[in-house]
Structures are given as structure tokens and as C-alpha cells.
Design a protein around this motif. Structure first.
Motif, short mmCIF file in Angstrom:
data_model
loop_
_atom_site.label_atom_id
_atom_site.label_comp_id
_atom_site.label_asym_id
_atom_site.label_seq_id
_atom_site.Cartn_x
_atom_site.Cartn_y
_atom_site.Cartn_z
N GLY A 1 -2.93 -14.90 0.25
CA GLY A 1 -3.28 -13.69 -0.47
C GLY A 1 -4.55 -13.03 0.03
N ASP B 1 1.79 -3.62 -3.81
CA ASP B 1 0.97 -4.75 -4.24
C ASP B 1 -0.27 -4.31 -5.01
OD1 ASP B 1 2.48 -6.91 -2.84
OD2 ASP B 1 1.91 -5.73 -1.08
N LEU B 2 -0.82 -3.15 -4.66
CA LEU B 2 -2.01 -2.61 -5.31
C LEU B 2 -1.83 -1.12 -5.51
CD1 LEU B 2 -4.97 -4.13 -3.25
CD2 LEU B 2 -4.40 -4.66 -5.61
N ASP C 1 -4.05 -4.40 -9.75
CA ASP C 1 -2.90 -5.19 -9.32
C ASP C 1 -1.66 -4.73 -10.07
OD1 ASP C 1 -3.02 -6.37 -11.87
OD2 ASP C 1 -3.89 -8.24 -11.12
N THR C 2 -0.56 -5.42 -9.86
CA THR C 2 0.72 -5.01 -10.45
C THR C 2 0.78 -5.21 -11.97
OG1 THR C 2 1.67 -7.17 -9.95
CG2 THR C 2 2.02 -5.40 -8.33
N SER C 3 -0.22 -5.85 -12.54
CA SER C 3 -0.27 -6.00 -14.00
C SER C 3 -1.31 -5.05 -14.63
CB SER C 3 -0.56 -7.44 -14.39
OG SER C 3 -1.85 -7.83 -13.95
N GLN D 1 -4.62 -4.89 -13.87
CA GLN D 1 -5.97 -5.45 -13.92
C GLN D 1 -6.73 -5.07 -12.66
OE1 GLN D 1 -7.16 -7.10 -16.74
NE2 GLN D 1 -5.19 -6.27 -17.43
N VAL E 1 -9.05 -5.39 -9.51
CA VAL E 1 -9.27 -6.47 -8.57
C VAL E 1 -10.46 -6.15 -7.69
CG1 VAL E 1 -6.87 -7.25 -8.52
CG2 VAL E 1 -7.61 -5.52 -6.91
#
Length: 133
Positions: free
Chosen positions: A45, A81-82, A124-126, A128, A130
Motif C-alpha cells: 500500500g 483508490d483516492l 480514501d474509499t470510505s 476518511q 489520509v
């Protein structure tokens, strides 16, 4: 400091002038000539390059919840992804139009392609925030 999409929406609604949000969805990729150590880091990652795959502008009301934004982005068939987010302020109580957002959105895509991401909020995908080092 904003640490989630919901905080971003709240902050955008608290501004003196109406806002338009700019979104650039990116996929993390490895170049074809990546070394073994770069490939290993990517598997953990880390590293890679961010490639913009979708860009869109919306008012905070049009993008009130992250789940709807994600669903809309997934409907394009482009995995990501972002997402990087920036905001434009309106004037005189009027939000910037989508037409007014096109040049800043294009500049944002180019900045991300060049690795200049410090001015944008990465999520991110949720939804949040980063930290990208």
C-alpha cells in the motif's frame, strides 16, 4: 483540521460564501518498469503513481453524503483508490457555476498528475482523510 467527508461538508456549509466542491478520483498504479522493491512497496500500500480517472464538480447540497458520491463514481466503471477534494468560494451569495469550475478542475487534474497534491484533501474509499507522505 478536516478528517472526514462529513466534516468537509459541514465546513463548506459554514463558509461565508456558498461553495462548489471539486473532486478528482484517482487510481494508484505502478509504472510498467517498476523495480522489485517498488512492486513490493506497492503491495504493502505504499508508493505508486496516482492517475486521475474521474473528475466532477458539485455543490455541497449535490454531494451531501459520501455514499451517494461513491455510488455515482462506481457507475462510471472506473475503479479508484483516492479522491482529492478542493473547494471554490462563490461571490455575493452565489455559488460558482459548473462552467466556472471547469478551468480550476482541469488545473487540479494536471496538478495531481504532476504530483502537486498538497493543496487538496485526499480521502480514501470510505471518506476518511489520509496522509500522503
Amino acid at each position: 483540521m478536516i478528517s472526514s467527508y462529513s466534516q468537509l461538508i459541514q465546513a463548506s456549509r459554514e463558509q461565508a460564501e456558498p461553495q462548489r466542491l471539486l473532486f478528482v478520483f484517482c487510481r494508484a498504479e505502478l509504472p510498467d518498469d517498476a523495480s522489485a522493491s517498488e512492486k513490493a512497496a506497492f503491495e504493502r500500500g505504499e508508493g505508486g503513481a496516482l492517475t486521475p480517472v474521474i473528475c466532477v464538480d458539485k455543490t455541497p447540497g449535490e454531494a451531501a453524503d459520501f455514499a451517494s458520491l461513491v455510488e455515482e463514481s462506481r457507475a462510471t466503471g472506473q475503479p479508484w483508490d483516492l479522491v482529492f477534494v478542493a473547494a471554490m468560494s462563490g461571490r455575493g451569495g452565489v455559488s460558482p457555476s459548473s462552467d466556472e469550475a471547469q478551468q480550476p478542475l482541469t488545473m487540479m487534474v494536471e496538478s495531481i498528475r504532476l504530483g502537486n497534491i498538497a493543496s487538496y484533501l485526499p480521502l480514501d474509499t470510505s471518506g476518511q482523510a489520509v496522509s500522503l507522505n
